[in-house]
Every structure is written in C-alpha cells, then in structure tokens.
Design an enzyme around this catalytic site. Structure first.
Site, PDB file in Angstrom:
ATOM      1  N   VAL A  71      47.839  47.908  42.623  1.00 26.52           N
ATOM      2  CA  VAL A  71      47.555  47.061  43.790  1.00 26.52           C
ATOM      3  C   VAL A  71      47.392  45.342  43.234  1.00 26.52           C
ATOM      4  O   VAL A  71      48.101  44.596  43.650  1.00 26.52           O
ATOM      5  CB  VAL A  71      46.300  47.352  44.509  1.00 26.52           C
TER       6      VAL A  71
ATOM      7  N   HIS B  26      44.812  46.077  34.156  1.00 32.08           N
ATOM      8  CA  HIS B  26      43.545  46.071  34.139  1.00 32.08           C
ATOM      9  C   HIS B  26      43.339  47.675  33.769  1.00 32.08           C
ATOM     10  O   HIS B  26      44.060  48.461  34.132  1.00 32.08           O
ATOM     11  CB  HIS B  26      42.931  45.757  35.226  1.00 32.08           C
TER      12      HIS B  26
END
Ligand code: 5GP
Ligand code: ZN
Length: 135
Positions: free
Chosen positions: A93, A98
């Site tokens: 998203v 990450h």
C-alpha cells in the site's frame, strides 16, 4: 513529498522510532498485525525490492536482524515473521520499500499462506520458466 514514509524519515510526520542510522529507520507500524509490529525502511525512497542497491538493502536487512530479537522480547513473543509486500498486487500500500517484522506466538491463529498443489509436471515446468526469465 507525498510518500508517508519519506515524511517520517524527514521528521515531518510522527512515528514511534526504534532505531535509526545513516541509511535506515525502524519504527512501529501504526496499525499492527500484532503489538510490536515494526517496519524497517531505507531512508532513500525506493518503491520495490529490485530498485534498491544491494549495499543499501544489506543495511536495511542488518537492522531487521538486529531489532528482531528485541521486538520479540518486548512483545513477549516466541518468534516473528519478516515480510515485504512487493508491488500493489502483493499488498503493498505504501510505495516505499519496507520490511514488516511481526511478533508471533504459538497458536496465535494468524494464517499467512494458503497452500496449493502443482499438477503433474507443473513444478518442473515452473522452475524452468523462472530459470528462463532469469536469462
Ligand atoms: P504495506 O501494505 O504497504 O506493505 O504496509 C504498509 C504499512 O504501513 C501498513 O501495515 C500500515 O499499517 C502502515 N502505515 C500506514 N501509514 C502509516 C503511518 O502513517 N505511520 C506508521 N507508523 N505506519 C503506517
Ligand atoms: Zn518514500
């Protein structure tokens, strides 16, 4: 700068920071799968795993390795998942690379992956297709 993780890196957006060095920042996920769920990001913006230079990726994974046991201990967990959603189809998203670090307890009920079976010969065929794609 409309990337929220770049905003956190720049200090324009608050975050519960865990560890910071020259290239990497680790902070708590605001909507945790389990309490202690942490995110580890490169300070420079890269969208996908294949975009980041290997030395910077190495710095990121070093922080994942370092904080993992601390997250586990602080969350009173028995293990943790490390995951990376690479691309929107994979559930990414926030388009700033990450790693998720998710504390786990035996029997916590979190089911991550369904398991399929290959048809006859499908496994070898898929391996060959991936080898061909590697070039
Ligand atoms: P993705 O689905 O892109 O792999 O994961 C993005 C993660 O970022 C989600 O787990 C979400 O809860 C977390 N997140 C989204 N916005 C913020 C924010 O403003 N601060 C923090 N700390 N985490 C966020
Ligand atoms: Zn970014």
């Amino acid at each position: 700068m409309d990337c929220i993780f770049c905003q956190i890196v720049q200090g324009c957006r608050p975050a519960a920071k865990i560890l910071e060095n020259e290239n990497v920042l680790a902070f708590l996920d605001i909507a945790p799968v389990a309490f202690g769920h942490a995110l580890v990001v490169p300070k420079k913006h890269y969208a996908r795993l294949e975009d980041i230079p290997i030395d910077e990726l190495s710095a990121v994974i070093s922080v994942v390795q370092k904080i993992g046991p601390a997250v586990q201990a602080a969350a009173a967990a028995a293990g943790y998942n490390v995951s990376l959603n690479n691309g929107p189809a994979a559930g990414q998203v926030v388009p700033h690379l990450h790693f998720h670090l998710i504390p786990r307890r035996t029997g916590d009920g979190l089911q991550l992956w369904p398991q399929n079976r290959y048809d006859e010969g499908g496994l070898e065929k898929m391996a060959q297709a991936i080898i061909a794609a590697l070039g």
